[in-house]
Scaffold this active site. Structure first.
Site, PDB file in Angstrom:
ATOM      1  N   CYS A 174       0.813  -1.224   0.000  1.00 38.05           N
ATOM      2  CA  CYS A 174       0.000   0.000   0.000  1.00 38.05           C
ATOM      3  C   CYS A 174       0.845   1.272   0.000  1.00 38.05           C
ATOM      4  O   CYS A 174       0.328   2.361  -0.246  1.00 38.05           O
ATOM      5  CB  CYS A 174      -0.938   0.012   1.200  1.00 38.05           C
ATOM      6  SG  CYS A 174      -2.108  -1.347   1.163  1.00 38.05           S
ATOM      7  N   HIS A 218      -2.952   7.094   3.169  1.00 36.75           N
ATOM      8  CA  HIS A 218      -3.432   5.847   2.541  1.00 36.75           C
ATOM      9  C   HIS A 218      -4.833   5.543   3.067  1.00 36.75           C
ATOM     10  O   HIS A 218      -5.077   5.546   4.269  1.00 36.75           O
ATOM     11  CB  HIS A 218      -2.471   4.700   2.857  1.00 36.75           C
ATOM     12  CG  HIS A 218      -3.039   3.369   2.488  1.00 36.75           C
ATOM     13  ND1 HIS A 218      -3.615   3.121   1.258  1.00 36.75           N
ATOM     14  CD2 HIS A 218      -3.155   2.210   3.192  1.00 36.75           C
ATOM     15  CE1 HIS A 218      -4.050   1.871   1.222  1.00 36.75           C
ATOM     16  NE2 HIS A 218      -3.788   1.303   2.379  1.00 36.75           N
ATOM     17  N   ASN A 234     -10.567   0.389   0.171  1.00 31.40           N
ATOM     18  CA  ASN A 234      -9.099   0.403   0.226  1.00 31.40           C
ATOM     19  C   ASN A 234      -8.568  -0.133  -1.104  1.00 31.40           C
ATOM     20  O   ASN A 234      -8.723  -1.313  -1.405  1.00 31.40           O
ATOM     21  CB  ASN A 234      -8.639  -0.473   1.399  1.00 31.40           C
ATOM     22  CG  ASN A 234      -7.118  -0.579   1.503  1.00 31.40           C
ATOM     23  OD1 ASN A 234      -6.396  -0.180   0.596  1.00 31.40           O
ATOM     24  ND2 ASN A 234      -6.655  -1.138   2.608  1.00 31.40           N
TER      25      ASN A 234
HETATM   26  N1  ACO Z   1     -19.162  -7.261   9.845  1.00 31.29           N
HETATM   27  C1  ACO Z   1     -19.528  -7.507  11.121  1.00 31.29           C
HETATM   28  N2  ACO Z   1     -18.662  -7.829  12.081  1.00 31.29           N
HETATM   29  C2  ACO Z   1     -17.368  -7.917  11.748  1.00 31.29           C
HETATM   30  C3  ACO Z   1     -16.917  -7.675  10.433  1.00 31.29           C
HETATM   31  C4  ACO Z   1     -17.875  -7.341   9.473  1.00 31.29           C
HETATM   32  N3  ACO Z   1     -17.550  -7.078   8.184  1.00 31.29           N
HETATM   33  N4  ACO Z   1     -15.563  -7.812  10.413  1.00 31.29           N
HETATM   34  C5  ACO Z   1     -15.187  -8.136  11.651  1.00 31.29           C
HETATM   35  N5  ACO Z   1     -16.279  -8.194  12.460  1.00 31.29           N
HETATM   36  C6  ACO Z   1     -16.340  -8.503  13.867  1.00 31.29           C
HETATM   37  C7  ACO Z   1     -15.204  -9.340  14.371  1.00 31.29           C
HETATM   38  O1  ACO Z   1     -15.456 -10.717  14.134  1.00 31.29           O
HETATM   39  C8  ACO Z   1     -15.181  -9.005  15.832  1.00 31.29           C
HETATM   40  O2  ACO Z   1     -16.161  -9.777  16.456  1.00 31.29           O
HETATM   41  P1  ACO Z   1     -15.926 -10.336  17.967  1.00 31.29           P
HETATM   42  O3  ACO Z   1     -15.752  -9.111  18.818  1.00 31.29           O
HETATM   43  O4  ACO Z   1     -17.175 -11.102  18.235  1.00 31.29           O
HETATM   44  O5  ACO Z   1     -14.683 -11.170  17.901  1.00 31.29           O
HETATM   45  C9  ACO Z   1     -15.639  -7.553  15.885  1.00 31.29           C
HETATM   46  O6  ACO Z   1     -16.232  -7.296  14.604  1.00 31.29           O
HETATM   47  C10 ACO Z   1     -14.525  -6.564  16.123  1.00 31.29           C
HETATM   48  O7  ACO Z   1     -13.431  -6.892  15.265  1.00 31.29           O
HETATM   49  P2  ACO Z   1     -12.184  -5.964  15.154  1.00 31.29           P
HETATM   50  O8  ACO Z   1     -11.219  -6.583  14.169  1.00 31.29           O
HETATM   51  O9  ACO Z   1     -11.664  -5.620  16.510  1.00 31.29           O
HETATM   52  O10 ACO Z   1     -12.867  -4.668  14.511  1.00 31.29           O
HETATM   53  P3  ACO Z   1     -12.198  -3.301  14.210  1.00 31.29           P
HETATM   54  O11 ACO Z   1     -12.983  -2.224  14.815  1.00 31.29           O
HETATM   55  O12 ACO Z   1     -10.718  -3.324  14.456  1.00 31.29           O
HETATM   56  O13 ACO Z   1     -12.402  -3.173  12.636  1.00 31.29           O
HETATM   57  C11 ACO Z   1     -11.088  -3.491  10.644  1.00 31.29           C
HETATM   58  C12 ACO Z   1     -11.852  -4.163  11.772  1.00 31.29           C
HETATM   59  C13 ACO Z   1     -12.057  -2.661   9.849  1.00 31.29           C
HETATM   60  C14 ACO Z   1     -10.465  -4.555   9.753  1.00 31.29           C
HETATM   61  C15 ACO Z   1      -9.990  -2.583  11.252  1.00 31.29           C
HETATM   62  O14 ACO Z   1      -9.243  -3.317  12.205  1.00 31.29           O
HETATM   63  C16 ACO Z   1      -9.038  -2.043  10.236  1.00 31.29           C
HETATM   64  O15 ACO Z   1      -9.415  -1.237   9.427  1.00 31.29           O
HETATM   65  N6  ACO Z   1      -7.770  -2.457  10.298  1.00 31.29           N
HETATM   66  C17 ACO Z   1      -6.752  -1.955   9.403  1.00 31.29           C
HETATM   67  C18 ACO Z   1      -6.939  -2.526   8.048  1.00 31.29           C
HETATM   68  C19 ACO Z   1      -5.803  -2.102   7.216  1.00 31.29           C
HETATM   69  O16 ACO Z   1      -5.374  -0.984   7.321  1.00 31.29           O
HETATM   70  N7  ACO Z   1      -5.243  -2.997   6.425  1.00 31.29           N
HETATM   71  C20 ACO Z   1      -4.016  -2.691   5.776  1.00 31.29           C
HETATM   72  C21 ACO Z   1      -4.184  -2.439   4.390  1.00 31.29           C
HETATM   73  S1  ACO Z   1      -4.394  -3.869   3.457  1.00 31.29           S
HETATM   74  C22 ACO Z   1      -3.153  -3.892   2.333  1.00 31.29           C
HETATM   75  O17 ACO Z   1      -2.040  -3.581   2.637  1.00 31.29           O
HETATM   76  C23 ACO Z   1      -3.445  -4.381   0.937  1.00 31.29           C
END
Ligand code: ACO
Length: 328
Positions: free
Chosen positions: A111, A238, A268
């Site tokens: 990214c 990003h 993203n």
């Molecule tokens: N719908 C409903 N619930 C979901 C979903 C969804 N789509 N996805 C995850 N959950 C649930 C999880 O299972 C978890 O449930 P639990 O509490 O029962 O275990 C709960 O939501 C919370 O999960 P978290 O992972 O803690 O949620 P968070 O608020 O962190 O959001 C997210 C998740 C959106 C992925 C966030 O962590 C994020 O944006 N992370 C960074 C992503 C990123 O920057 N990636 C890098 C780029 S990718 C690349 O390089 C190509």
């Protein structure tokens, strides 16, 4: 010789997916919007290629810069999802545009790839080895997305963005400055391996790393340039999650009006996200010639980058005082 972004272009595939598309994965529009800021994303359809998107974005960038393909003397394409394992997209892109056989390469820095490509392009111009460099980022994350995993399927989209880098023709004005880095101890937090070829991610850990790194590296590059956040006309991070972007802007004290958000419409799009957001900022009339654009990115590796560059600077663009001039 100093360098400016002389033009920008972007392209999206035709298929738009709303959040309701993912309802069978036990998720909801409300969850996705609240946790990510994403409303829609575009995925490549049958018969569409990344080279198509790269060409469209690059043609627009050339037109915006008022340059012809014959003037391009280097092509760099950032991508983690090329149309083929080899060759890369860059040689095909150069030929499609009608550029007369310039050096052309693909680059993979996840990214953060667009910032790595910008740094490379600026270095070519600053050292006199090129005068006009086309930098394109083209990504089809839909190709490496596990469509059955709700924690990643909702996040990613496909897009291309391109810029034309050119010499401003002046030696005294502010130079672009990029800080790039990596830490290979975290490969297991974000990767796609050769066997299943889809992105696996520890979202929470990546989130925290992203906020700290983008804010910290931006602060550092500004300090190295003798600038403060008050000197930023447009901040483009990003586009991984709107909450990440807001947290970074808050940590840096950048007002919302000066931080570009494009994730709502396209998700993203990995390294294409920064040039796409730049294109949106230009389209919204948020950029004036000479504006100072600050960018920050992070990605799988981990790799990261932050940088400062002027938008459509000319030899007459106000030169900073000596104290404010970026170090060479
Ligand atoms: N719908 C409903 N619930 C979901 C979903 C969804 N789509 N996805 C995850 N959950 C649930 C999880 O299972 C978890 O449930 P639990 O509490 O029962 O275990 C709960 O939501 C919370 O999960 P978290 O992972 O803690 O949620 P968070 O608020 O962190 O959001 C997210 C998740 C959106 C992925 C966030 O962590 C994020 O944006 N992370 C960074 C992503 C990123 O920057 N990636 C890098 C780029 S990718 C690349 O390089 C190509």
């Amino acid at each position: 010789m100093t360098v400016t972004i002389a033009g920008v272009g972007a392209a999206l595939p035709s298929a738009v997916l709303g959040n309701d598309h993912f309802a069978p994965l036990d998720t909801s529009h409300e969850w996705i919007v609240k946790r990510t800021g994403i409303h829609t994303r575009h995925w490549l359809g049958p018969g569409e290629t990344l080279a198509d998107l790269a060409e469209q974005a690059s043609r627009e960038a050339l037109a915006d810069a008022g340059r012809s393909a014959h003037e391009i003397d280097h092509v760099v394409v950032s991508t983690v999802t090329p149309d083929r394992v080899t060759p890369g997209i860059a040689p095909e892109l150069a030929t499609r545009l009608g550029a007369p056989g310039p050096p052309a390469l693909d680059l993979n820095a996840a990214c953060a790839g667009f910032l790595y490509a910008l740094d490379y392009g600026c270095a070519l111009i600053e050292t006199g080895r090129a005068h006009c460099v086309l930098v394109c980022a083209a990504e089809a994350l839909s190709r490496i997305t596990d469509r059955t995993d709700r924690s990643t399927a909702v996040l990613f989209g496909d897009a291309a963005g391109a810029v034309v880098l050119s010499s401003t023709g002046a030696d005294g004005s502010e130079r672009p400055r990029f800080l790039l880095g990596s830490d290979g101890r975290h490969t297991d937090l974000l990767y796609a391996d050769l066997e299943d070829r889809v992105l696996r991610m520890s979202g929470r850990e990546v989130y925290e790393f992203a906020v700290d790194t983008m804010a910290g590296q931006t602060r550092k590059v500004l300090a190295e340039c003798g600038l403060t956040t008050a000197d930023i006309d447009c901040f483009i991070g990003h586009q991984a999650n709107v909450r990440i972007l807001r947290a970074v802007a808050a940590a840096l004290d950048i007002p919302q009006a000066r931080s570009q958000i494009s994730i709502d419409k396209v998700g993203n799009t990995s390294s294409a996200s920064i040039p796409f957001a730049l294109w949106q900022a230009r389209g919204a009339g948020r950029l004036r010639p000479g504006d100072r654009i600050v960018m920050a990115a992070f990605g799988a590796g981990f790799v990261w980058g932050a940088g400062v560059i002027r938008w459509k600077a000319t030899p007459n663009t106000a030169v900073q005082t000596q104290e404010e001039t970026c170090p060479t």
